[in-house]
Design an enzyme around this catalytic site. Structure first.
Site, PDB file in Angstrom:
ATOM      1  N   ASP A  67       0.812  -1.218   0.000  1.00 39.79           N
ATOM      2  CA  ASP A  67       0.000   0.000   0.000  1.00 39.79           C
ATOM      3  C   ASP A  67       0.847   1.271   0.000  1.00 39.79           C
ATOM      4  OD1 ASP A  67       0.977  -0.360   2.563  1.00 39.79           O
ATOM      5  OD2 ASP A  67      -0.970  -0.584   3.512  1.00 39.79           O
ATOM      6  N   ASP A 136      -7.424  -1.854  14.190  1.00 38.95           N
ATOM      7  CA  ASP A 136      -8.816  -2.151  13.810  1.00 38.95           C
ATOM      8  C   ASP A 136      -8.903  -3.410  12.939  1.00 38.95           C
ATOM      9  OD1 ASP A 136      -7.763  -1.295  11.402  1.00 38.95           O
ATOM     10  OD2 ASP A 136      -9.162   0.372  11.119  1.00 38.95           O
ATOM     11  N   HIS A 138      -7.111  -4.002  10.198  1.00 41.20           N
ATOM     12  CA  HIS A 138      -6.840  -3.844   8.764  1.00 41.20           C
ATOM     13  C   HIS A 138      -5.547  -4.556   8.350  1.00 41.20           C
ATOM     14  CE1 HIS A 138      -4.752   0.279   9.536  1.00 41.20           C
ATOM     15  NE2 HIS A 138      -3.797  -0.530   9.120  1.00 41.20           N
ATOM     16  N   GLU A 143      -9.520  -1.345   5.257  1.00 39.15           N
ATOM     17  CA  GLU A 143     -10.204  -0.971   6.492  1.00 39.15           C
ATOM     18  C   GLU A 143     -11.448  -1.833   6.701  1.00 39.15           C
ATOM     19  OE1 GLU A 143      -8.669   0.720   8.486  1.00 39.15           O
ATOM     20  OE2 GLU A 143      -8.101   2.738   7.860  1.00 39.15           O
TER      21      GLU A 143
HETATM   22  C1  GLP Z   1      -0.300   0.805   8.503  1.00 42.76           C
HETATM   23  C2  GLP Z   1      -0.027  -0.126   7.315  1.00 42.76           C
HETATM   24  C3  GLP Z   1      -0.342  -1.557   7.645  1.00 42.76           C
HETATM   25  C4  GLP Z   1       0.267  -1.924   8.971  1.00 42.76           C
HETATM   26  C5  GLP Z   1      -0.319  -1.076  10.058  1.00 42.76           C
HETATM   27  C6  GLP Z   1       0.189  -1.397  11.454  1.00 42.76           C
HETATM   28  O1  GLP Z   1      -1.595   1.260   8.571  1.00 42.76           O
HETATM   29  N1  GLP Z   1      -0.744   0.268   6.144  1.00 42.76           N
HETATM   30  O2  GLP Z   1       0.151  -2.389   6.586  1.00 42.76           O
HETATM   31  O3  GLP Z   1       0.064  -3.284   9.252  1.00 42.76           O
HETATM   32  O4  GLP Z   1       0.016   0.277   9.767  1.00 42.76           O
HETATM   33  O5  GLP Z   1       1.281  -0.600  11.773  1.00 42.76           O
HETATM   34  P1  GLP Z   1       2.285  -0.856  12.943  1.00 42.76           P
HETATM   35  O6  GLP Z   1       3.072  -2.061  12.550  1.00 42.76           O
HETATM   36  O7  GLP Z   1       3.135   0.364  13.006  1.00 42.76           O
HETATM   37  O8  GLP Z   1       1.475  -1.080  14.171  1.00 42.76           O
END
Ligand code: GLP
Length: 264
Positions: A67, A136, A138, A143
């Site tokens: 993404d 959440d 995702h 989402e």
């Molecule tokens: C972002 C990314 C996700 C990731 C999420 C969790 O939103 N788009 O791919 O899994 O963050 O982030 P973190 O690993 O910093 O908790």
């Protein structure tokens, strides 16, 4: 699903990196799906160490990231392209031309998304897809309420996700409202999915993903439909799982997992 609960994030990251190392060495032209966020960083550090010290060769690896934020230039400090360059690509011998991150600035986003899907297919599909999980539930930026059949597309971020990710920006107002992400359907087509989740803040999302119903409100629950999903957790992220003892027993009795020195 296979659930591996390790004593801490470092141990879980090392085991996940060992799985990826073994897979890369086994297949020339390996296609690696990559994720951003804080969670995979120790795993990327371990891949870098293996490249430097153990000859792990990325010269023929091709990568596709999950993404990107809409509207951020590749060199923006918070863009996922920049994150990947800094956290992984600049430190290994992957050919930059073989690294793909969705283009958050494409003039025609729908066409760029369709092209991204076509490029994944042309590369032979993703062999191993790395995933984190949002608080959440995702995956990528899919989402809650994302269709399990969704493909690469643009969508709107929840307020929760923008707040979670505000730490990478000067202020909450600077966090983009939109993103481009591989769809859940795209992710489910990877041959192997490896998810990493660490810390108590992920415990509810993980419990829902693994032991809850298939539900668009927890996009990661779609991994229950994946034929080879491997979930790497620390104790805190695993703390709300009801069948924790069972997962530990399966892990301990698996000749495959016990073949990794990282488990010892
Ligand atoms: C972002 C990314 C996700 C990731 C999420 C969790 O939103 N788009 O791919 O899994 O963050 O982030 P973190 O690993 O910093 O908790």
């Amino acid at each position: 699903m296979e659930i591996m609960i390790l004593p801490d994030a470092q141990r879980a990251s090392e085991l996940c990196a060992a799985v990826i190392d073994r897979a890369i060495r086994a297949k020339p032209g390996f296609v690696l799906g990559l994720a951003t966020g804080s969670t995979p960083v120790p795993m990327y550090r371990e891949l870098i160490r293996r490249h430097r010290e153990e000859g792990l060769d990325f010269s023929r690896v091709r990568s596709f990231n999950l993404d990107e934020y809409l509207g951020l230039a590749p060199d923006h400090p918070a863009s996922y392209r920049r994150f990947m360059n800094e956290q992984l690509f600049d430190h290994i011998n992957i050919d930059p031309a073989n690294t793909r991150v969705p283009d958050g600035l494409a003039a025609d986003i729908d066409a760029a998304c369709a092209q991204y899907e076509a490029d994944i297919r042309a590369a032979g599909g993703v062999d191993v897809q790395v995933l984190g999980i949002g608080s959440d539930g995702h995956i990528g930026f899919n989402e809650p309420a994302s269709s399990f059949a969704s493909r690469t597309r643009s969508l709107t971020l929840t307020r929760q996700t923008r707040q979670d990710n505000a730490r990478f920006f000067a202020s909450l107002d600077d966090v983009p409202h939109g993103c481009v992400t591989m769809g859940i359907g795209t992710i489910l087509e990877s041959r192997t999915a490896v998810m990493l989740a660490f810390g108590a803040g992920k415990a509810d999302a993980i419990a829902g993903a693994i032991e809850g119903p298939l539900c668009a409100m927890n996009p990661a629950s779609a991994l229950q439909l994946h034929p080879d999903a491997r979930i790497f957790l620390d104790e805190a992220a695993a703390s709300k799982l009801k069948l924790k003892d069972y997962y530990n027993e399966v892990f301990a009795r698996s000749p495959y997992w016990q073949s990794f020195k990282e488990v010892k």
